[in-house]
Design a protein around this motif. Structure first.
Motif, PDB file in Angstrom:
ATOM      1  N   LEU A   8      -4.655 -14.115  -6.484  1.00 33.27           N
ATOM      2  CA  LEU A   8      -6.050 -13.762  -6.292  1.00 33.27           C
ATOM      3  C   LEU A   8      -6.125 -13.039  -4.955  1.00 33.27           C
ATOM      4  O   LEU A   8      -6.201 -13.672  -3.904  1.00 33.27           O
ATOM      5  CB  LEU A   8      -6.925 -15.016  -6.287  1.00 33.27           C
ATOM      6  CG  LEU A   8      -6.748 -15.945  -7.485  1.00 33.27           C
ATOM      7  CD1 LEU A   8      -7.686 -17.126  -7.374  1.00 33.27           C
ATOM      8  CD2 LEU A   8      -6.991 -15.175  -8.752  1.00 33.27           C
ATOM      9  N   ALA A   9      -6.043 -11.717  -5.024  1.00 35.96           N
ATOM     10  CA  ALA A   9      -5.895 -10.950  -3.793  1.00 35.96           C
ATOM     11  C   ALA A   9      -7.172 -10.198  -3.480  1.00 35.96           C
ATOM     12  O   ALA A   9      -7.427  -9.152  -4.024  1.00 35.96           O
ATOM     13  CB  ALA A   9      -4.728  -9.985  -3.930  1.00 35.96           C
ATOM     14  N   PHE A  10      -8.005 -10.784  -2.638  1.00 38.28           N
ATOM     15  CA  PHE A  10      -9.246 -10.127  -2.237  1.00 38.28           C
ATOM     16  C   PHE A  10      -9.564 -10.570  -0.827  1.00 38.28           C
ATOM     17  O   PHE A  10      -9.578 -11.764  -0.566  1.00 38.28           O
ATOM     18  CB  PHE A  10     -10.370 -10.530  -3.185  1.00 38.28           C
ATOM     19  CG  PHE A  10     -11.668  -9.842  -2.898  1.00 38.28           C
ATOM     20  CD1 PHE A  10     -11.792  -8.492  -3.131  1.00 38.28           C
ATOM     21  CD2 PHE A  10     -12.749 -10.543  -2.418  1.00 38.28           C
ATOM     22  CE1 PHE A  10     -12.981  -7.852  -2.899  1.00 38.28           C
ATOM     23  CE2 PHE A  10     -13.936  -9.908  -2.174  1.00 38.28           C
ATOM     24  CZ  PHE A  10     -14.055  -8.555  -2.421  1.00 38.28           C
ATOM     25  N   PHE A  11      -9.754  -9.633   0.088  1.00 40.29           N
ATOM     26  CA  PHE A  11     -10.025 -10.070   1.448  1.00 40.29           C
ATOM     27  C   PHE A  11     -11.147  -9.256   2.052  1.00 40.29           C
ATOM     28  O   PHE A  11     -11.448  -8.161   1.614  1.00 40.29           O
ATOM     29  CB  PHE A  11      -8.760 -10.001   2.307  1.00 40.29           C
ATOM     30  CG  PHE A  11      -8.518  -8.687   2.992  1.00 40.29           C
ATOM     31  CD1 PHE A  11      -8.268  -7.538   2.255  1.00 40.29           C
ATOM     32  CD2 PHE A  11      -8.527  -8.604   4.372  1.00 40.29           C
ATOM     33  CE1 PHE A  11      -8.029  -6.340   2.884  1.00 40.29           C
ATOM     34  CE2 PHE A  11      -8.306  -7.401   4.995  1.00 40.29           C
ATOM     35  CZ  PHE A  11      -8.050  -6.264   4.255  1.00 40.29           C
ATOM     36  N   PHE A  12     -11.794  -9.818   3.054  1.00 41.96           N
ATOM     37  CA  PHE A  12     -12.930  -9.178   3.690  1.00 41.96           C
ATOM     38  C   PHE A  12     -12.533  -8.725   5.089  1.00 41.96           C
ATOM     39  O   PHE A  12     -11.957  -9.495   5.866  1.00 41.96           O
ATOM     40  CB  PHE A  12     -14.106 -10.155   3.790  1.00 41.96           C
ATOM     41  CG  PHE A  12     -14.643 -10.559   2.466  1.00 41.96           C
ATOM     42  CD1 PHE A  12     -15.603  -9.791   1.838  1.00 41.96           C
ATOM     43  CD2 PHE A  12     -14.172 -11.700   1.826  1.00 41.96           C
ATOM     44  CE1 PHE A  12     -16.092 -10.153   0.609  1.00 41.96           C
ATOM     45  CE2 PHE A  12     -14.655 -12.060   0.598  1.00 41.96           C
ATOM     46  CZ  PHE A  12     -15.624 -11.287  -0.011  1.00 41.96           C
ATOM     47  N   LEU A  59      -5.549  -4.843  -0.647  1.00 42.85           N
ATOM     48  CA  LEU A  59      -5.802  -3.455  -1.012  1.00 42.85           C
ATOM     49  C   LEU A  59      -7.157  -3.031  -0.462  1.00 42.85           C
ATOM     50  O   LEU A  59      -8.142  -3.776  -0.562  1.00 42.85           O
ATOM     51  CB  LEU A  59      -5.773  -3.287  -2.531  1.00 42.85           C
ATOM     52  CG  LEU A  59      -5.629  -1.858  -3.058  1.00 42.85           C
ATOM     53  CD1 LEU A  59      -4.290  -1.243  -2.637  1.00 42.85           C
ATOM     54  CD2 LEU A  59      -5.743  -1.840  -4.580  1.00 42.85           C
ATOM     55  N   VAL A  60      -7.195  -1.816   0.110  1.00 38.49           N
ATOM     56  CA  VAL A  60      -8.400  -1.303   0.749  1.00 38.49           C
ATOM     57  C   VAL A  60      -8.691   0.094   0.209  1.00 38.49           C
ATOM     58  O   VAL A  60      -7.784   0.931   0.125  1.00 38.49           O
ATOM     59  CB  VAL A  60      -8.219  -1.233   2.286  1.00 38.49           C
ATOM     60  CG1 VAL A  60      -9.478  -0.689   2.944  1.00 38.49           C
ATOM     61  CG2 VAL A  60      -7.876  -2.605   2.846  1.00 38.49           C
ATOM     62  N   ALA A  61      -9.936   0.347  -0.176  1.00 37.48           N
ATOM     63  CA  ALA A  61     -10.357   1.692  -0.569  1.00 37.48           C
ATOM     64  C   ALA A  61     -10.740   2.468   0.682  1.00 37.48           C
ATOM     65  O   ALA A  61     -11.434   1.947   1.567  1.00 37.48           O
ATOM     66  CB  ALA A  61     -11.535   1.620  -1.529  1.00 37.48           C
ATOM     67  N   VAL A  62     -10.285   3.726   0.757  1.00 36.99           N
ATOM     68  CA  VAL A  62     -10.508   4.553   1.944  1.00 36.99           C
ATOM     69  C   VAL A  62     -11.394   5.737   1.580  1.00 36.99           C
ATOM     70  O   VAL A  62     -11.080   6.504   0.669  1.00 36.99           O
ATOM     71  CB  VAL A  62      -9.171   5.057   2.528  1.00 36.99           C
ATOM     72  CG1 VAL A  62      -9.421   5.923   3.758  1.00 36.99           C
ATOM     73  CG2 VAL A  62      -8.260   3.883   2.864  1.00 36.99           C
ATOM     74  N   GLU A  63     -12.512   5.872   2.294  1.00 36.22           N
ATOM     75  CA  GLU A  63     -13.394   7.033   2.158  1.00 36.22           C
ATOM     76  C   GLU A  63     -13.736   7.516   3.555  1.00 36.22           C
ATOM     77  O   GLU A  63     -14.572   6.930   4.232  1.00 36.22           O
ATOM     78  CB  GLU A  63     -14.665   6.665   1.395  1.00 36.22           C
ATOM     79  CG  GLU A  63     -14.439   6.257  -0.046  1.00 36.22           C
ATOM     80  CD  GLU A  63     -15.740   5.936  -0.761  1.00 36.22           C
ATOM     81  OE1 GLU A  63     -16.518   6.883  -1.022  1.00 36.22           O
ATOM     82  OE2 GLU A  63     -15.980   4.755  -1.036  1.00 36.22           O
ATOM     83  N   GLU A  99      -5.244   1.947   0.582  1.00 37.20           N
ATOM     84  CA  GLU A  99      -4.166   1.511   1.463  1.00 37.20           C
ATOM     85  C   GLU A  99      -3.741   0.102   1.079  1.00 37.20           C
ATOM     86  O   GLU A  99      -4.588  -0.782   0.884  1.00 37.20           O
ATOM     87  CB  GLU A  99      -4.613   1.535   2.925  1.00 37.20           C
ATOM     88  CG  GLU A  99      -4.781   2.936   3.488  1.00 37.20           C
ATOM     89  CD  GLU A  99      -5.225   2.934   4.940  1.00 37.20           C
ATOM     90  OE1 GLU A  99      -5.496   1.832   5.481  1.00 37.20           O
ATOM     91  OE2 GLU A  99      -5.306   4.028   5.541  1.00 37.20           O
ATOM     92  N   LEU A 100      -2.436  -0.074   0.933  1.00 42.91           N
ATOM     93  CA  LEU A 100      -1.864  -1.403   0.763  1.00 42.91           C
ATOM     94  C   LEU A 100      -1.532  -1.915   2.152  1.00 42.91           C
ATOM     95  O   LEU A 100      -0.818  -1.258   2.912  1.00 42.91           O
ATOM     96  CB  LEU A 100      -0.603  -1.335  -0.096  1.00 42.91           C
ATOM     97  CG  LEU A 100       0.082  -2.669  -0.397  1.00 42.91           C
ATOM     98  CD1 LEU A 100      -0.795  -3.543  -1.292  1.00 42.91           C
ATOM     99  CD2 LEU A 100       1.442  -2.437  -1.060  1.00 42.91           C
ATOM    100  N   VAL A 101      -2.089  -3.073   2.495  1.00 43.98           N
ATOM    101  CA  VAL A 101      -1.919  -3.589   3.851  1.00 43.98           C
ATOM    102  C   VAL A 101      -1.404  -5.021   3.813  1.00 43.98           C
ATOM    103  O   VAL A 101      -1.544  -5.739   2.813  1.00 43.98           O
ATOM    104  CB  VAL A 101      -3.247  -3.536   4.647  1.00 43.98           C
ATOM    105  CG1 VAL A 101      -3.767  -2.113   4.737  1.00 43.98           C
ATOM    106  CG2 VAL A 101      -4.293  -4.453   4.024  1.00 43.98           C
ATOM    107  N   LYS A 102      -0.815  -5.417   4.925  1.00 47.35           N
ATOM    108  CA  LYS A 102      -0.403  -6.802   5.130  1.00 47.35           C
ATOM    109  C   LYS A 102      -1.509  -7.498   5.901  1.00 47.35           C
ATOM    110  O   LYS A 102      -1.930  -7.037   6.963  1.00 47.35           O
ATOM    111  CB  LYS A 102       0.903  -6.855   5.915  1.00 47.35           C
ATOM    112  CG  LYS A 102       1.398  -8.263   6.206  1.00 47.35           C
ATOM    113  CD  LYS A 102       2.684  -8.225   7.026  1.00 47.35           C
ATOM    114  CE  LYS A 102       3.160  -9.640   7.369  1.00 47.35           C
ATOM    115  NZ  LYS A 102       4.391  -9.607   8.201  1.00 47.35           N
ATOM    116  N   GLY A 103      -2.007  -8.601   5.348  1.00 49.15           N
ATOM    117  CA  GLY A 103      -3.120  -9.289   5.984  1.00 49.15           C
ATOM    118  C   GLY A 103      -3.045 -10.783   5.794  1.00 49.15           C
ATOM    119  O   GLY A 103      -2.084 -11.317   5.235  1.00 49.15           O
TER     120      GLY A 103
END
Length: 415
Positions: A8-12, A59-63, A99-103
């Motif tokens: 469950l990969a969702f982060f703020f 995972l982060v959406a970039v705009e 962007e795929l990030v380590k968090g």
């Protein structure tokens, strides 16, 4: 039964954490056409990008300068895949960047999940039932030949508003079971077997085992083993085909439709080959709701055929929709380009069926062509279902199929 590993990969991104996210890779997706405001499920192979553990990946959406965290889910099988859904609000023509990030680790609950109860697996999004797979044997009504009993089928399939689109054990065809996948005319060890018309007692398809399930923020999925069983004289039987069937239902963001992917992997269960003989119906079938008839429902295929001309034609997709009490809704059936005999022949009941125009739809790859299944090989069929309320246009169906049949290309740039 065991549960498939899932993430469950969702982060703020909140003050104090955004600065600590370490970029691993940039993922770019080019959308060559408009999407008709439909969600687009996508995936990327993870091990080609990073070997970091699932628990630290985000995972982060970039705009521009804006970075928005989005739900993603990691599938662990023979290879690792990261899955997410392109939001229709941003699914415009052109480039989309992530962007795929380590968090830091996140433990948000699954938003779409499977409930195992009373002999069935039910996929639920929040408090809504979407898909039910019946693994317990269902018997026909009292007084009807018990040869009609069956397990391993989908019913009900619900619209987003809760109406049932499937029907089982209709008095005109007690062997019809919602959405199911038997073959009708089969040569196996010098005998002709019928897995479809089960009253003839030549064969059946039955549930054998739940292989895996998965819940998550992006999709819920079950995988089951079904056996295509040939009946022999003297009460003997032999399994001719093993079928691994997986159904993946994506978390709906829109309240008017959702997407489900069906994958069928067939293999010979013995050293004997199985020859699926050409016949006018067989394979992935759907007996529709009893609410539909020739006057309140319609059919449209990717080749522009209506119900009057669709039977026997070939298609990439097929819309079947109609009146549901005071509402309207339906289903788009989509066939994948690698399927046997693609674009697949259709079996569509005529408008005169049962005197009122009852509806049945079937992608039947062996309608006009034999299919030899040889031992030691696996044969795959893939279908996508878009289940909806309201009306679907040919433009919207074509857009949905393009996202399925020609998946958007993902370009990966490491750091």
């Amino acid at each position: 039964m065991h549960t498939m590993r899932y993430l469950l990969a969702f982060f703020f991104l909140v003050i104090g954490t955004a600065g600590f996210a370490q970029k691993i890779a940039t993922l770019e997706i080019e959308l060559p056409q408009t999407t008709s405001n439909l969600e687009i499920p996508v995936k990327a192979k993870l091990d080609e990008i990073t070997l970091l553990p699932d628990s630290v990946l985000r995972l982060v959406a970039v705009e521009g300068n804006k970075r928005t965290p989005i739900p993603c889910q990691i599938e662990n099988g023979n290879a690792r895949f990261i899955h997410w859904i392109i939001d229709p609000a941003s699914a415009t023509k052109g480039k989309h960047t992530y962007e795929l990030v380590k968090g830091a680790k996140s433990n948000l609950p699954a938003t779409i999940k499977i409930n195992d109860q009373q002999g069935a697996l039910t996929v639920r999004a929040g408090d809504k039932n979407l898909v039910r797979y019946n693994y317990k044997t269902v018997y026909p009504p009292a007084g009807i030949d018990t040869a009609y009993k069956r397990s391993g089928f989908i019913h009900p399939l619900w619209t987003p508003h809760g109406q049932e689109l499937t029907r089982i054990q209709a008095p005109d065809h007690y062997h019809h079971y919602g959405i199911w996948n038997p073959w009708t005319h089969v040569l196996f060890e010098k005998d002709t077997v019928d897995f479809w018309n089960i009253r003839d007692r030549k064969g059946t398809v039955r549930f054998a085992n739940v292989v895996a399930t998965a819940d998550g923020p992006v999709y819920s999925e079950y995988e089951v083993l079904q056996e295509h069983v040939a009946f022999r004289p003297g009460g003997k039987e032999k399994v001719a085909l093993n079928e691994l069937q997986s159904v993946r239902v994506y978390q709906p963001k829109d309240q008017e439709y959702y997407i489900a992917d069906v994958t069928i992997n067939m293999s010979c269960a013995s050293p004997s080959p199985v020859l699926l003989l050409a016949y006018r119906y067989g394979g992935f079938g759907w007996r529709t709701t009893e609410k539909w008839n020739k006057d309140n429902s319609e059919v449209l295929t990717s080749e522009g055929k209506t119900r009057k001309e669709a039977d026997g034609s070939t298609a990439r997709w097929c819309i079947v929709q109609g009146q549901l009490d005071q509402d309207y809704g339906g289903l788009v059936m989509m066939s994948y380009p690698t399927n046997y005999n693609y674009p697949e022949p259709l079996r569509i009941w005529p408008e005169t069926m049962n005197g009122r125009g009852d509806m049945f739809a079937n992608f039947s790859p062996t309608k006009n062509k034999n299919w030899l299944l040889e031992p030691g090989k696996t044969y795959t069929l893939k279908y996508r279902l878009i289940v909806y309320n309201g009306h679907f246009t040919k433009e919207k169906a074509e857009s949905g199929w393009q996202s399925f049949g020609n998946s958007p290309k993902i370009t990966v740039k490491l750091k």
